[in-house]
Design an enzyme around this catalytic site. Structure first.
Site, PDB file in Angstrom:
ATOM      1  N   LYS A 191       0.858  -1.186   0.000  1.00  0.00           N
ATOM      2  CA  LYS A 191       0.000   0.000   0.000  1.00  0.00           C
ATOM      3  C   LYS A 191       0.890   1.230   0.000  1.00  0.00           C
ATOM      4  CE  LYS A 191      -1.843   3.015   2.346  1.00  0.00           C
ATOM      5  NZ  LYS A 191      -1.713   4.391   1.796  1.00  0.00           N
ATOM      6  N   GLY A 244       6.709   5.011   8.201  1.00  0.00           N
ATOM      7  CA  GLY A 244       5.890   6.223   8.223  1.00  0.00           C
ATOM      8  C   GLY A 244       6.037   6.919   9.560  1.00  0.00           C
ATOM      9  N   SER A 245       5.020   7.648   9.942  1.00  0.00           N
ATOM     10  CA  SER A 245       5.117   8.462  11.154  1.00  0.00           C
ATOM     11  C   SER A 245       4.910   7.626  12.411  1.00  0.00           C
ATOM     12  CB  SER A 245       4.056   9.566  11.098  1.00  0.00           C
ATOM     13  OG  SER A 245       2.773   8.968  11.117  1.00  0.00           O
ATOM     14  N   THR A 246       5.419   8.133  13.509  1.00  0.00           N
ATOM     15  CA  THR A 246       5.246   7.465  14.803  1.00  0.00           C
ATOM     16  C   THR A 246       3.766   7.414  15.191  1.00  0.00           C
ATOM     17  OG1 THR A 246       7.472   7.991  15.540  1.00  0.00           O
ATOM     18  CG2 THR A 246       5.822   7.694  17.270  1.00  0.00           C
ATOM     19  N   CYS A 302      13.712  10.562   7.112  1.00  0.00           N
ATOM     20  CA  CYS A 302      13.492  10.153   8.504  1.00  0.00           C
ATOM     21  C   CYS A 302      14.747  10.336   9.335  1.00  0.00           C
ATOM     22  CB  CYS A 302      13.010   8.708   8.552  1.00  0.00           C
ATOM     23  SG  CYS A 302      14.065   7.593   7.632  1.00  0.00           S
TER      24      CYS A 302
END
Ligand code: NAD
Ligand code: MN
Length: 497
Positions: A191, A244-246, A302
């Site tokens: 995805k 991705g993000s935390t 990141c």
């Protein structure tokens, strides 16, 4: 490759046929409910394609296909040496289509075309090849069994893997997952981010051409809260891997707990310290590196070196060198091969970054470079690489991941204070130390709570180095043989002789 001008890339962009459909069971298909979203380019706002907006029904079909393909053994039970050949072919096909893939990446998320070509696409192909080459050289174990027994310790593919990835290195992050996941025999549903779906969609076709059987590698473009959530909550996904993000990483752990306890492996955010001691071997090199650590990929990295920790005694000498070095990082049209800084991924992200620049002013930091949107007349989303001096580690620009080209300069007195500030963050992805004192380099390196530590450089490493985070930067590792752990289950078989 490599001699194309901006005009050449523009001409190719005009003629590019962009596929926006999902890839399921070896074919491009529309989303089950026919929905699409518009993919716009941050380079200048141009319309690129309508992209399938997948949802729960598509996730359901993809999981069924992936499961059936896995159970069939067509890929999962293929001899490793054969899977190796197919995966190497896949990586070669990526290189054969490098210019097309790089162009898609640049148009879709705004990074410089030279980086897309030389870093993203070549790195993606290399990572697939590296994992493939390893697979027929890894042995399982025989336990220290007694004479009349035989204990086998073997690794098996987990089954159905869902991979949810971000937009900053869309193809590269996908391939860090696809390499070990596919090579070990799993079926995968990828995805991509709704902000950068195009290269994932394109390489699915290359996987088929390479000989990966249909149904083994599927791509579902769409939004996180629709198709992403459906995959994360699905009862028949065995493993969920994520970059991705935390914030979303934490949510995925909740989804796993609410559903089938699928394994969850997370690569999340960072706020990495770049520590420059007075005895750094070469202050100019350290300054150039500090500039690239925040400006490369528009700061959408990141591991961006977003907190520059400088020893007080050299601050007055060092900061002007960083400001000077940052002049080499000037936003421009990313289709120009000379451009070093492209557009931010979209208007939302640009406004986030500009909001943090405002927060820097509000919290009393001193702007010493950049600070503004630029090239607005192009219709693209460009922000000047920016430096704030006089930052304290309590300020928002020092605590929160900005994911844009904004550098916070923080002063320290000695090694102890440097380590304390460096570790005073919820993140633990990366850190760098500049010193010519061997013991100090090692002792500070050991004290840093980070998955990657670089000495007298920033962002070193290759496929042999495991990559991932301590603390809220995640768990598990991409790259290296350690990555294979995420995609295999250990089985103990005990035989009475
Ligand atoms: P994001 O967390 O917003 O989105 C990442 C992916 O998760 C996207 O595909 C998104 O559609 C999906 N998603 C969003 N909500 C979801 C939900 N509820 N359920 C399932 N999926 C969902 O992150 P982003 O903005 O795409 O990327 C930037 C972040 O990625 C930064 O925090 C950055 O540090 C991090 N990152 C980490 C690494 C690493 O290796 N540690 C590498 C690159 C980026
Ligand atoms: Mn895009």
């Amino acid at each position: 490759m490599g001699n194309l001008t901006r005009a050449d890339w523009e001409a190719r962009a005009q003629n590019l046929k962009i596929e926006g459909r999902a890839f399921l069971d070896g074919q491009y298909v529309d989303a089950a409910d026919g929905k699409t979203f518009d993919c716009l380019s941050p380079v200048d706002g141009r319309f690129l394609a309508k992209v399938a907006s997948c949802d729960a029904a598509d996730a359901e079909r993809a999981v069924q296909v992936a499961r059936a393909t896995f159970e069939s053994g067509v890929w999962s039970r293929m001899a490793p040496v054969k899977r190796k050949k197919v995966m190497i072919r896949f990586s070669e096909l990526m290189l054969e289509h490098a210019e097309e893939l790089a162009l898609l990446e640049t148009l879709d998320m705004g990074k410089p075309i030279s980086d897309a070509l030389n870093i993203d696409v070549s790195g993606a192909a290399n990572s697939i090849r590296w994992s493939a080459e390893a697979i027929d050289k890894i042995y399982d174990e025989v336990a220290a069994t007694p004479h009349n027994e035989l204990g086998l310790v073997t690794r098996e593919p987990v089954g159905v893997v869902a991979a949810i990835v971000p937009w900053n290195f869309p193809l590269l992050m996908s391939c860090w997952k696809l390499g070990p996941a596919l090579t070990t025999g799993n079926s995968v549903i990828l995805k991509p981010s709704e902000k950068s779906p195009l290269t994932a969609i394109r390489v699915a076709q290359l996987a088929i051409e390479a000989g990966i059987p249909k149904g083994v590698f599927n791509v579902l473009p769409g939004f996180g809260h629709t198709v992403g959530k459906a995959l994360a909550l699905h009862m028949d996904v065995d493993t969920l891997v994520f970059t991705g993000s935390t914030k979303i990483a934490k949510q995925l752990m909740v989804y796993a707990g609410e559903s089938n306890m699928k394994r969850v492996w997370l690569e999340a955010g960072g706020k990495s310290p770049n520590i420059v001691f007075a005895d750094a071997p070469d202050l100019k090199a350290a300054a150039e590196s500090a500039a690239s650590a925040i400006a490369f990929n528009q700061g959408e990295v990141c591991t961006a070196g977003s907190r520059l920790l400088v020893e007080k005694s050299i601050k007055a000498e060092f900061l002007p060198l960083v400001i000077e070095a940052l002049k080499a990082w000037k936003p421009g049209n990313p289709l120009d091969p000379e451009t070093t800084v492209g557009a931010l991924v979209d208007t939302t992200q640009m406004n986030n970054v500009l909001g943090y620049i405002q927060a820097g002013h509000d919290d009393g930091a001193k702007l010493v470079a950049g600070g503004k949107r630029t090239l607005e007349e192009t219709g693209g989303t460009y922000v000047e690489p920016t430096i704030f001096d006089g930052v304290t580690n309590a300020m928002r620009i020092a605590r929160e991941e900005i994911f844009g080209p904004v550098l916070s300069v923080i002063e320290f007195e000695d090694a102890e204070e440097a380590v304390r500030i460096a570790n005073d963050t919820p993140y633990g992805l990366a850190a760098a130390v500049w010193t010519s004192n061997l013991s100090k380099a090692h002792l500070v390196g050991k004290a840093l709570r980070a998955g990657s530590v670089w000495i007298n450089q920033y962002d070193g490493g290759d496929m042999t180095a495991p990559f991932g985070g301590f603390k809220q930067s995640g768990n598990g590792r991409d790259k290296s043989l350690h990555a294979f752990d995420k995609y295999t289950e250990l089985k103990a078989t005990w035989i009475k002789l």
